[in-house]
Design a protein around this motif. Structure first.
Motif, PDB file in Angstrom:
ATOM      1  N   GLY A 130       1.292  -0.900   0.335  1.00  0.00           N
ATOM      2  CA  GLY A 130       0.058   0.248   0.141  1.00  0.00           C
ATOM      3  C   GLY A 130       0.601   0.869   0.008  1.00  0.00           C
ATOM      4  O   GLY A 130       0.403   2.416   0.363  1.00  0.00           O
ATOM      5  N   THR A 131       1.871   1.002  -0.042  1.00  0.00           N
ATOM      6  CA  THR A 131       2.929   2.239   0.244  1.00  0.00           C
ATOM      7  C   THR A 131       2.918   2.992  -1.200  1.00  0.00           C
ATOM      8  O   THR A 131       3.341   2.038  -2.086  1.00  0.00           O
ATOM      9  N   ILE A 132       3.489   4.462  -1.597  1.00  0.00           N
ATOM     10  CA  ILE A 132       3.818   4.593  -2.655  1.00  0.00           C
ATOM     11  C   ILE A 132       5.349   4.984  -2.323  1.00  0.00           C
ATOM     12  O   ILE A 132       5.394   5.518  -1.415  1.00  0.00           O
ATOM     13  N   ALA A 133       5.582   5.081  -3.821  1.00  0.00           N
ATOM     14  CA  ALA A 133       7.713   4.820  -3.660  1.00  0.00           C
ATOM     15  C   ALA A 133       7.813   5.526  -5.245  1.00  0.00           C
ATOM     16  O   ALA A 133       6.810   5.599  -6.264  1.00  0.00           O
ATOM     17  N   MET A 134       8.946   5.876  -5.098  1.00  0.00           N
ATOM     18  CA  MET A 134       9.481   6.528  -6.372  1.00  0.00           C
ATOM     19  C   MET A 134      10.524   6.210  -7.689  1.00  0.00           C
ATOM     20  O   MET A 134      11.030   5.285  -6.430  1.00  0.00           O
ATOM     21  N   ALA A 135      10.135   5.664  -8.500  1.00  0.00           N
ATOM     22  CA  ALA A 135      10.768   4.653  -9.211  1.00  0.00           C
ATOM     23  C   ALA A 135      12.051   5.204  -9.815  1.00  0.00           C
ATOM     24  O   ALA A 135      12.200   6.288  -9.334  1.00  0.00           O
ATOM     25  N   ARG A 136      12.906   5.027  -9.928  1.00  0.00           N
ATOM     26  CA  ARG A 136      14.790   5.250 -10.680  1.00  0.00           C
ATOM     27  C   ARG A 136      15.365   4.380 -11.642  1.00  0.00           C
ATOM     28  O   ARG A 136      14.978   3.569 -11.761  1.00  0.00           O
ATOM     29  N   SER A 142      18.241   9.053  -9.065  1.00  0.00           N
ATOM     30  CA  SER A 142      17.601   9.330 -10.596  1.00  0.00           C
ATOM     31  C   SER A 142      16.106   9.623 -10.561  1.00  0.00           C
ATOM     32  O   SER A 142      15.910   9.397 -11.642  1.00  0.00           O
ATOM     33  N   ALA A 143      15.574   9.135  -9.636  1.00  0.00           N
ATOM     34  CA  ALA A 143      14.109   9.408  -9.920  1.00  0.00           C
ATOM     35  C   ALA A 143      13.789  10.725 -10.485  1.00  0.00           C
ATOM     36  O   ALA A 143      14.398  12.275  -9.568  1.00  0.00           O
ATOM     37  N   THR A 144      12.763  10.849 -10.877  1.00  0.00           N
ATOM     38  CA  THR A 144      12.547  12.069 -11.498  1.00  0.00           C
ATOM     39  C   THR A 144      10.782  11.922 -11.381  1.00  0.00           C
ATOM     40  O   THR A 144      10.476  12.130 -10.400  1.00  0.00           O
TER      41      THR A 144
END
Length: 221
Positions: A130-136, A142-144
């Motif tokens: 259920g958590t939201i995280a940054m892809a990279r 390098s996450a945008t």
């Protein structure tokens, strides 16, 4: 004390009106912003945690407020079945379960983004269901704009240090992926998205056969 009274009053009013409690928190002046995702498969809502990942939340809200995510796709869906299929000839990757989006428009056209941000995984939330995280990419910082939602607990994505097998005085740092919020409503929609049929659309793998579109991402008023 006055702020607490205002928040409690707002929360009670919101409950009476049948509105999401996350909206009351945001409107009550609390530190946790809320973002609503209207998708082609339904609506879900996430609450963000700037206390754990301030620059990541700031970056994400910048894209939300600019309308960047409107019309983008959930372009990648990875579940257990993908790892069962690929677990052959000694190839045994660590399984994970996610839906990923926020970077491609229809036709898998990548959108132009702002510069990448620093990875705050060292102090952020763990990658629980259920958590939201940054892809990279492979580089830690390098996450945008792209993000993913954890469909199950994915501890392999967390920041960690591991003792070096050769030199016990050294450690190997796993930079991890920065989780910065949590789905607070509509997890059933997220799980439904995770069950869609996928295929390879070279060079991209695990692409939904029927596009799953983020119609609009916005802060509730």
């Amino acid at each position: 004390m006055r702020k607490i009274e205002i928040f409690i009053g707002t929360l009670l009013l919101t409950c009476l009106l049948g509105l999401p409690w996350g909206t009351a928190w945001a409107q009550g002046g609390g530190p946790n912003p809320v973002v609503v995702f209207d998708t082609s498969m339904g609506r879900f809502m996430v609450m963000l945690y700037p206390g754990e990942a301030p620059e990541t939340v700031k970056n994400f809200l910048r894209y939300v407020d600019e309308g960047f995510y409107d019309g983008t796709l959930f372009h990648r869906v990875v579940t257990d079945k993908d790892f069962k299929r690929n677990n052959v000839a000694g190839h045994n990757p660590i399984p994970y379960n996610i839906i990923q989006g926020g970077g491609f428009e229809m036709g898998m056209r990548m959108k132009q983004t702002h510069p990448p941000i620093a990875n705050e995984a060292i102090k952020a939330m763990v990658n629980q269901k259920g958590t939201i995280a940054m892809a990279r990419g492979n580089a830690p910082d390098s996450a945008t704009a792209q993000f993913f939602i954890n469909i199950k607990d994915n501890p392999s994505f967390d920041y960690k240090t591991i003792p070096d097998r050769i030199d016990p005085d050294k450690v190997i740092i796993k930079e991890g992926y920065c989780a910065f919020g949590r789905v607070i409503r509509g997890m059933d929609v997220v799980e439904e998205i995770s069950q869609v049929e996928t295929a390879t659309l070279a060079p991209h793998e695990n692409v939904p056969v029927k596009p799953v579109v983020i119609i609009k991402a916005y802060r509730p008023q």
